[in-house]
Motif scaffolding. Structure first.
Motif, mmCIF file in Angstrom:
data_model
loop_
_atom_site.group_PDB
_atom_site.id
_atom_site.type_symbol
_atom_site.label_atom_id
_atom_site.label_comp_id
_atom_site.label_asym_id
_atom_site.label_seq_id
_atom_site.Cartn_x
_atom_site.Cartn_y
_atom_site.Cartn_z
ATOM 1 N N GLU A 14 0.825 -1.211 0.000
ATOM 2 C CA GLU A 14 0.000 0.000 0.000
ATOM 3 C C GLU A 14 0.863 1.266 0.000
ATOM 4 O O GLU A 14 0.492 2.283 -0.579
ATOM 5 C CB GLU A 14 -0.922 0.002 1.224
ATOM 6 C CG GLU A 14 -1.964 -1.111 1.233
ATOM 7 C CD GLU A 14 -2.981 -0.956 0.113
ATOM 8 O OE1 GLU A 14 -3.206 0.193 -0.335
ATOM 9 O OE2 GLU A 14 -3.538 -1.986 -0.323
ATOM 10 N N ILE A 15 2.020 1.185 0.645
ATOM 11 C CA ILE A 15 2.918 2.337 0.728
ATOM 12 C C ILE A 15 3.430 2.733 -0.651
ATOM 13 O O ILE A 15 3.690 3.906 -0.920
ATOM 14 C CB ILE A 15 4.095 2.029 1.688
ATOM 15 C CG1 ILE A 15 3.588 2.050 3.141
ATOM 16 C CG2 ILE A 15 5.243 3.015 1.520
ATOM 17 C CD1 ILE A 15 4.556 1.464 4.139
ATOM 18 N N ARG A 16 3.535 1.749 -1.552
ATOM 19 C CA ARG A 16 4.044 2.046 -2.901
ATOM 20 C C ARG A 16 3.169 3.048 -3.638
ATOM 21 O O ARG A 16 3.616 3.674 -4.591
ATOM 22 C CB ARG A 16 4.161 0.763 -3.717
ATOM 23 C CG ARG A 16 5.220 -0.236 -3.274
ATOM 24 C CD ARG A 16 6.652 0.304 -3.464
ATOM 25 N NE ARG A 16 7.034 1.171 -2.363
ATOM 26 C CZ ARG A 16 7.545 0.737 -1.222
ATOM 27 N NH1 ARG A 16 7.716 -0.558 -1.032
ATOM 28 N NH2 ARG A 16 7.880 1.591 -0.279
ATOM 29 N N ALA A 17 1.932 3.224 -3.206
ATOM 30 C CA ALA A 17 1.059 4.221 -3.836
ATOM 31 C C ALA A 17 1.516 5.641 -3.522
ATOM 32 O O ALA A 17 1.177 6.589 -4.245
ATOM 33 C CB ALA A 17 -0.390 4.024 -3.358
ATOM 34 N N LEU A 18 2.290 5.802 -2.445
ATOM 35 C CA LEU A 18 2.765 7.128 -2.049
ATOM 36 C C LEU A 18 4.217 7.381 -2.419
ATOM 37 O O LEU A 18 4.572 8.481 -2.829
ATOM 38 C CB LEU A 18 2.580 7.330 -0.538
ATOM 39 C CG LEU A 18 1.308 8.062 -0.112
ATOM 40 C CD1 LEU A 18 0.094 7.183 -0.383
ATOM 41 C CD2 LEU A 18 1.379 8.429 1.366
ATOM 42 N N PHE A 19 5.069 6.364 -2.263
ATOM 43 C CA PHE A 19 6.498 6.578 -2.553
ATOM 44 C C PHE A 19 7.202 5.239 -2.747
ATOM 45 O O PHE A 19 6.760 4.217 -2.238
ATOM 46 C CB PHE A 19 7.180 7.393 -1.439
ATOM 47 C CG PHE A 19 7.176 6.740 -0.076
ATOM 48 C CD1 PHE A 19 8.263 5.991 0.373
ATOM 49 C CD2 PHE A 19 6.089 6.885 0.775
ATOM 50 C CE1 PHE A 19 8.266 5.409 1.628
ATOM 51 C CE2 PHE A 19 6.077 6.305 2.032
ATOM 52 C CZ PHE A 19 7.177 5.559 2.459
ATOM 53 N N PRO A 20 8.315 5.235 -3.491
ATOM 54 C CA PRO A 20 9.073 4.000 -3.697
ATOM 55 C C PRO A 20 9.824 3.609 -2.435
ATOM 56 O O PRO A 20 9.919 4.393 -1.478
ATOM 57 C CB PRO A 20 10.038 4.368 -4.828
ATOM 58 C CG PRO A 20 10.229 5.846 -4.680
ATOM 59 C CD PRO A 20 8.890 6.375 -4.217
ATOM 60 N N ALA A 21 10.368 2.412 -2.427
ATOM 61 C CA ALA A 21 11.155 1.949 -1.279
ATOM 62 C C ALA A 21 12.313 2.909 -1.025
ATOM 63 O O ALA A 21 12.985 3.358 -1.968
ATOM 64 C CB ALA A 21 11.679 0.547 -1.543
ATOM 65 N N THR A 22 12.558 3.234 0.227
ATOM 66 C CA THR A 22 13.700 4.086 0.556
ATOM 67 C C THR A 22 14.991 3.313 0.291
ATOM 68 O O THR A 22 15.029 2.086 0.414
ATOM 69 C CB THR A 22 13.654 4.529 2.022
ATOM 70 O OG1 THR A 22 13.573 3.375 2.870
ATOM 71 C CG2 THR A 22 12.444 5.426 2.274
ATOM 72 N N PRO A 23 16.076 3.998 -0.075
ATOM 73 C CA PRO A 23 17.312 3.308 -0.445
ATOM 74 C C PRO A 23 17.940 2.532 0.715
ATOM 75 O O PRO A 23 17.862 2.945 1.875
ATOM 76 C CB PRO A 23 18.241 4.449 -0.895
ATOM 77 C CG PRO A 23 17.339 5.598 -1.194
ATOM 78 C CD PRO A 23 16.182 5.460 -0.262
ATOM 79 N N LEU A 24 18.572 1.420 0.363
ATOM 80 C CA LEU A 24 19.462 0.708 1.279
ATOM 81 C C LEU A 24 20.853 0.851 0.672
ATOM 82 O O LEU A 24 21.133 0.290 -0.387
ATOM 83 C CB LEU A 24 19.073 -0.765 1.398
ATOM 84 C CG LEU A 24 19.974 -1.601 2.319
ATOM 85 C CD1 LEU A 24 19.802 -1.184 3.781
ATOM 86 C CD2 LEU A 24 19.697 -3.091 2.167
#
Length: 415
Positions: A14-24
Motif C-alpha cells: 500500500e505504501i508504494r502508492a505514495l512513494f518508492p522503497a527508501t534506499p538501502l
C-alpha cells in the motif's frame, strides 16, 4: 510466514502508492572504519524525511476501510509522526488536528504545515511529549476524533515493519545484525516482530538516547515505567515511557542488547555524517550509527544494517551540535580562572596558550575583588592533549582554576 509478516508485506504494498522503497545503501566510510559491511536504510529519504509516514498511512487506511465516513484524526508528535499524518491526511482528503510540543524545532513545524496544507491544524502544547499526548487525547475524546498514536498502535507498528520487509528484499539476504533507534518503540517493535519470523538468526541491537532510556528502564522493571526526567535534545526519541503494545513485542529483549547513546556523542556522529558523507541526520536519525562504536567488536566482518530513521534537522541547531561535539571530543573546555588583579597577569596567561589554542569566550564574572578576579574562559583547540599542556603550565605558574566543562550544574548557569 506469520500473520504479522503478511500484514507487513501488505502495508509495504500500500505504501508504494505514495512513494518508492527508501534506499538501502552500503556506506564505505563506516564499513572501512569498523571492518564490517555497513548498510544504511535511508528512512531520512522518505517524502517526509522519516519512517513515520509508513505507520500513519497503514493506520489511517485501515480506519477508513472500516469507517469510510471518518473525517477527523488527531495525533500528538514531536515532529516526524506529525509530518507523516499531515501528508497522509491530505492524501486521503480528511482533516487532522496535530498536537506538537512547544519545544519542537521550527523546521518540523513548518514542514508539517507544508505537507498537510488546508487538511490540518497544528496546536503547540506542552514542554514534553507526554504533556502534548495528554492534551491531544483529551481533545480527541471531546471532538469524537480517531487518535493516531505515534507508536503504541497495532496498525502503526505493522506499518513500520515494512522497513524490514524492504531491507530483506533490497539486501537479497538476511543481515547478521540490524541496529534500531528506540523512542516510543513503534519501529523497533515492528521490525523485531517481522524478523522474529522472517529471519530469527539476525541479531538486533537497540539504541536509545541516554537521557530518555525508557526501554532499558522498562526491561529492568518488567513493565513500562515513566522516567522522572527526560533530556529533550534527541527530540524524535525523547519519550518518558515506552508504549504498552511496543513493550509487549520487546519485553524479552536482553537488557544488554539495549545501548544508551550520550547526547553529546550523538552530536559528533551528526557532524561526521554531515562533513564526511554529506548526509543530514537529526539526532534520533543518528542513533543507530552512533552505537556502532559500542558494537565494534561484535560487528567486525559481519553485515550490519543501521536504520537512519530521520533527517529533519533544523540547521539553526548546528552551533549547539558543534559545541556539544567539541566538548565531548575534548576539543573545547570551559574553566573558571582566578586571575590576579595586577598589571601583566592577563598577558602571563595568554602567553601560556599554545599555537592551536583559541579563546572562544572570555568574561569577567567578579569585577569588584581587590586582589583576584574570577574569569570564565572557553578554549578551543585541535587536539585534546593540548589541554594537558595548558593546565600543566597553569599549575606550574600557580594559577588557580576549575574545569567546569562537564559540571552540568555550573555549566547550566554560566555557559
Amino acid at each position: 510466514m506469520s500473520d504479522f509478516t503478511d500484514k507487513a508485506h501488505g502495508a509495504e504494498h500500500e505504501i508504494r502508492a505514495l512513494f518508492p522503497a527508501t534506499p538501502l545503501q552500503r556506506n564505505d566510510h563506516l564499513s572501512a572504519r569498523y571492518g564490517a559491511d555497513i548498510w544504511l536504510k535511508r528512512e531520512d529519504l522518505s517524502p517526509v524525511r522519516s519512517y513515520k509516514i509508513r505507520g500513519a498511512l497503514n493506520a489511517m487506511r485501515k480506519v477508513l476501510a472500516v469507517d469510510p465516513k471518518r473525517r477527523l484524526f488527531v495525533c500528538a508528535s514531536a515532529g516526524n509522526h506529525a509530518q507523516g499524518v499531515a501528508f497522509v491526511a491530505r492524501h486521503f482528503g480528511v482533516r487532522a488536528v496535530i498536537f506538537m510540543p512547544v519545544t519542537t524545532p521550527q523546521q518540523k513545524i513548518d514542514k508539517t504545515r507544508i505537507f498537510g496544507g488546508d487538511a490540518i491544524e497544528i496546536r503547540l502544547i506542552g514542554d514534553y511529549f507526554d504533556d502534548t499526548l495528554a492534551a491531544a487525547q483529551a481533545y480527541c475524546t471531546e471532538a469524537s476524533g480517531h487518535f493516531l498514536s505515534p507508536f503504541d498502535d497495532a496498525d502503526v507498528i505493522e506499518g513500520q515493519a515494512s522497513v524490514a520487509a524492504e531491507v530483506m528484499t533490497q539486501l537479497g539476504h538476511a543481515p547478521d545484525m540490524i541496529v534500531l533507534p528506540v523512542g516510543g518503540g513503534g519501529l523497533s517493535a515492528g521490525i523485531t516482530r517481522y524478523l522474529r519470523d522472517a529471519s530469527p538468526n539476525t541479531a538486533i541491537r537497540y539504541v536509545e538516547p541516554a537521557g530518555g532510556a525508557s526501554l532499558a528502564a522498562a526491561l529492568l522493571s518488567g513493565n513500562p515505567v515513566s522516567l522522572s526526567k527526560v533530556d529533550s535534545f534527541v527530540d524524535g526519541a525523547a519519550v518518558a515511557r515506552i508504549g504498552a503494545l511496543t513493550f509487549e513485542a520487546l519485553k524479552n529483549t536482553p537488557v544488554d542488547h539495549v545501548l544508551a547513546a550520550p547526547e553529546d556523542r550523538i552530536c559528533t556522529t551528526i557532524l561526521d555524517m554531515l562533513n564526511v558523507e554529506g548526509v543530514v541526520l537529526e539526532p534520533a536519525g543518528a542513533l543507530s550509527i552512533d552505537a556502532l562504536g559500542d558494537l565494534a567488536e561484535q560487528i567486525r566482518g559481519k553485515s550490519v544494517v543501521c536504520v537512519t530513521s530521520g533527517g529533519n534537522f533544523d540547521f539553526e541547531r548546528l552551533p549547539e551540535v558543534k559545541e556539544r561535539a567539541q566538548r565531548f571530543s575534548g576539543l573545547k573546555k570551559y574553566f573558571l580562572l582566578r586571575l590576579p588583579q595586577r598589571p601583566g597577569a592577563l598577558r602571563d596567561f595568554l602567553e601560556m596558550l599554545g599555537p592551536d589554542d583559541d579563546i572562544a569566550r572570555f568574561e569577567y564574572l567578579k569585577k569588584s575583588a581587590r586582589n583576584f578576579g574570577t574569569v570564565l574562559i572557553g578554549i578551543e583547540t585541535k587536539l585534546p592533549k593540548n589541554f594537558d599542556l595548558l593546565f600543566g603550565k597553569l599549575n606550574e605558574a600557580g594559577f588557580a582554576y576549575t574545569d567546569i566543562t562537564n559540571d552540568e550544574t555550573v555549566a547550566e548557569f554560566v555557559i
